[in-house]
Write an enzyme that holds these catalytic residues in place. Structure first.
Site, PDB file in Angstrom:
ATOM      1  N   CYS A 164      27.402 -52.542 -29.584  1.00  0.00           N
ATOM      2  CA  CYS A 164      26.824 -53.877 -29.724  1.00  0.00           C
ATOM      3  C   CYS A 164      25.804 -54.133 -28.601  1.00  0.00           C
ATOM      4  CB  CYS A 164      27.914 -54.938 -29.785  1.00  0.00           C
ATOM      5  SG  CYS A 164      27.311 -56.542 -30.415  1.00  0.00           S
ATOM      6  N   HIS A 220      30.168 -53.032 -34.770  1.00  0.00           N
ATOM      7  CA  HIS A 220      31.456 -52.867 -34.096  1.00  0.00           C
ATOM      8  C   HIS A 220      32.317 -51.874 -34.878  1.00  0.00           C
ATOM      9  CE1 HIS A 220      31.215 -56.102 -31.085  1.00  0.00           C
ATOM     10  NE2 HIS A 220      30.424 -56.687 -31.967  1.00  0.00           N
ATOM     11  N   GLU A 254      35.140 -50.723 -34.069  1.00  0.00           N
ATOM     12  CA  GLU A 254      36.554 -51.117 -33.958  1.00  0.00           C
ATOM     13  C   GLU A 254      36.925 -52.229 -34.919  1.00  0.00           C
ATOM     14  OE1 GLU A 254      34.427 -53.907 -31.105  1.00  0.00           O
ATOM     15  OE2 GLU A 254      34.167 -51.909 -31.940  1.00  0.00           O
TER      16      GLU A 254
END
Length: 208
Positions: free
Chosen positions: A80, A189, A191
């Site tokens: 990011c 992202h 994750e």
């Protein structure tokens, strides 16, 4: 394999730690530069405004050991704003802070009627991408208002390894992922991107 998620006060990064652990890494969240240098892989997350992230990184000498890792061919992954700070600078909120200048180009406001770009998008994957290999038809989760909208490969230093630049579109086209030698970064992202994000992290871990 030992992976350090660099904790420089960028916000809640525990989801990245958990995802890397599930992907198979031995993960440590730390602000210790020596541990960040010693690990097989270093992850630089980014939550917040460009100037704030750059300032916090520099206070902990982040730019120095990132540069030292890259000089030694030791992998670094930015996420990011961790991607954005690797460029020359940003226009966010009238930013005057220089970036880490690992890639050519500036971070500019997305040219879209709807900002921030928040949600799932597909990616135009670079044919030489290692991070996104096998993920050409998958979607990833983005939350951002700014991005790199010029092609960093155009002004790349020919002395270095070939870049792999993957793109996404929200109003305008922007860099979704960039890879060059040991340095990789993604605007989205992983994750928070489900199984596609986990596959990407496993792809990165396989390069360590």
């Amino acid at each position: 394999m030992k992976v350090v998620v660099f904790d420089y006060g960028s916000g809640n990064v525990h989801s990245a730690v958990r995802a890397l652990s599930v992907a198979g890494a031995d993960v440590e969240l730390t602000s210790d530069p020596e541990k960040a240098m010693a690990a097989e892989g270093l992850v630089v997350p980014g939550v917040g405004a460009f100037d704030s992230v750059v300032s916090k990184l520099r206070k902990l000498r982040g730019e120095r050991f990132i540069e030292r890792r890259l000089a030694g061919g030791r992998p670094v992954l930015g996420i990011c704003v961790g991607l954005q700070v690797l460029f020359e600078g940003s226009d966010e909120h009238g930013s005057t802070s220089p970036g880490l200048d690992q890639f050519p180009g500036r971070v500019t406001r997305l040219e879209s009627d709807i900002v921030p770009h928040m949600g799932w998008s597909t990616i135009d994957v670079a044919p030489n991408s290692k991070l996104l290999a096998g993920l050409e038809n998958d979607r990833f989760y983005f939350v951002h208002s700014y991005g790199v909208q010029t092609d960093p490969a155009v002004n790349a230093d020919e002395r270095f390894e070939e870049m792999a630049v993957s793109w996404a579109t929200h109003g305008s086209r922007f860099v979704a992922a960039i890879e060059q030698g040991p340095l990789s970064a993604v605007q989205f992202h992983p994750e928070k991107s489900g199984e596609a994000g986990m596959t990407l992290l496993r792809n990165w871990l396989s390069t360590l």
